[in-house]
Design an enzyme around this catalytic site. Structure first.
Site, short mmCIF file in Angstrom:
data_model
loop_
_atom_site.label_atom_id
_atom_site.label_comp_id
_atom_site.label_asym_id
_atom_site.label_seq_id
_atom_site.Cartn_x
_atom_site.Cartn_y
_atom_site.Cartn_z
CG ASP A 138 -38.54 -1.05 -74.87
OD1 ASP A 138 -39.45 -1.23 -75.68
OD2 ASP A 138 -38.39 0.00 -74.23
CG HIS A 166 -40.52 2.94 -74.95
ND1 HIS A 166 -40.47 1.58 -74.80
CD2 HIS A 166 -41.77 3.32 -74.56
CE1 HIS A 166 -41.64 1.14 -74.34
NE2 HIS A 166 -42.44 2.19 -74.19
#
Length: 325
Positions: A151, A178
């Site tokens: 990410d 996540h």
């Protein structure tokens, strides 16, 4: 363990992510030995043979189809095994089926006599990293998840494209789960010490609505890719290779990984993505970025969401009975 060369990796899970990770290790010359474990033995044999044909162009490495017993003297076990995320499915939808897989795999790895580091990448990664810790009985620092490494890379790349700067010169993090409750740490995002929010205002790059849209594109990137090609694997494979190198070479690199939470952000007894010093002992030292009030609330909310799912799952006898931590 501290004095030996950390060069043997056992990969469990030879699907799209696992095989891409193995290819990344070969391409980058990471590790000296790679054993691949999967239910489909012929697939691991084929991949080991195929990957070995690239070694003449990279660097020497022993690559082979492995069994769980081969983990006994490994330095790192990487878990990519699990059911893949389907179109329209969230990472959290995967919880129970992948908890069962994780319990089985971790139990077998520990039974081999493995004393190294676990690196977890299967989704939902924060929950499965926690589960790996619970099922293994290992110290918290020796169980690491890929966390928000991918990410963060997506975030930096998106920012780099907007401000026309090399992504490696963008200092910014995604923290938390996540997944859907992750958030951008805008309060510390900078280039050469200049806060990006200030940079945007001074150079008329992005307005507030565009900033929100940029983050949402990062958060939802996996859904977009899955809808187009069925799965994500290249980005996370390279992220895993980067974490692997930091561990095997004892780099003490600062990377955004899934780290056990001890209450520093108002969150306890779960794993969440945050920057940490990563080296031969796994998480050498978590780095607790001072978050602003809004970011702190998002971190707490992300942790609370994961903790509720963890508590519900581990209330079930099939998982509670396997707990060692």
């Amino acid at each position: 363990m501290a004095d030996k060369q950390r060069k043997k990796v056992i990969l469990v899970g030879d699907g799209a992510v696992g095989s891409s990770y193995a290819f990344a290790l070969v391409n980058q010359g990471i590790a000296q030995e790679l054993g691949i474990v999967d239910l489909f033995k012929e697939k691991t044999q084929g991949d080991a043979e195929d990957l070995s044909h690239a070694l003449a162009f990279t660097s020497p490495k022993k690559i082979y189809s492995a069994d769980y017993s081969d983990a006994s003297d490994a330095d790192l076990v990487v878990l990519t095994s699990g059911a893949p995320q389907k179109p329209g499915e969230t990472r959290l939808d995967l919880v129970e089926k992948n908890l069962r897989i994780t319990k089985d795999v971790v139990t077998k790895i520990v039974a081999s006599g493995f004393k190294g580091i676990f690196l977890v990448a299967a989704n939902p990664v924060d929950i499965l990293t926690y589960a790996t810790w619970k099922f293994s009985g290992f110290p918290k620092n020796r169980v690491v998840g890929s966390g928000t490494s991918l990410d963060t890379a997506r975030f930096r790349q998106a920012l780099a494209e907007k401000v026309d700067v090399d992504a490696r010169s963008i200092h910014a993090y995604i923290m938390g789960e996540h997944g859907d409750s992750e958030f951008a740490v805008w309060s510390h995002a900078n280039v050469a010490g200049v806060k990006l929010e200030q940079w945007f205002q001074e150079n008329d790059y992005l307005n507030e609505a565009e900033i929100v849209k940029l983050f949402e594109s990062v958060r939802d990137a996996a859904y977009s890719i899955i809808a187009k090609k069925g799965a994500t694997f290249y980005g996370v494979a390279v992220a895993l290779a980067r974490i692997t190198k930091a561990i095997l070479d004892d780099e003490h690199a600062v990377l955004p990984v899934s780290v056990f939470q001890d209450g520093q952000y108002g969150v306890s007894d779960c794993y969440l993505g945050q920057p940490a010093v990563v080296g031969a002992e796994g998480v050498v030292n978590p780095i607790h970025i001072p978050l602003n009030d809004a970011e702190m609330q998002k971190m707490e909310a992300s942790g609370a969401q994961l903790k509720a799912i963890i508590d519900e799952a581990f209330a079930k006898e099939e998982f509670a009975s396997a707990v060692k931590n």
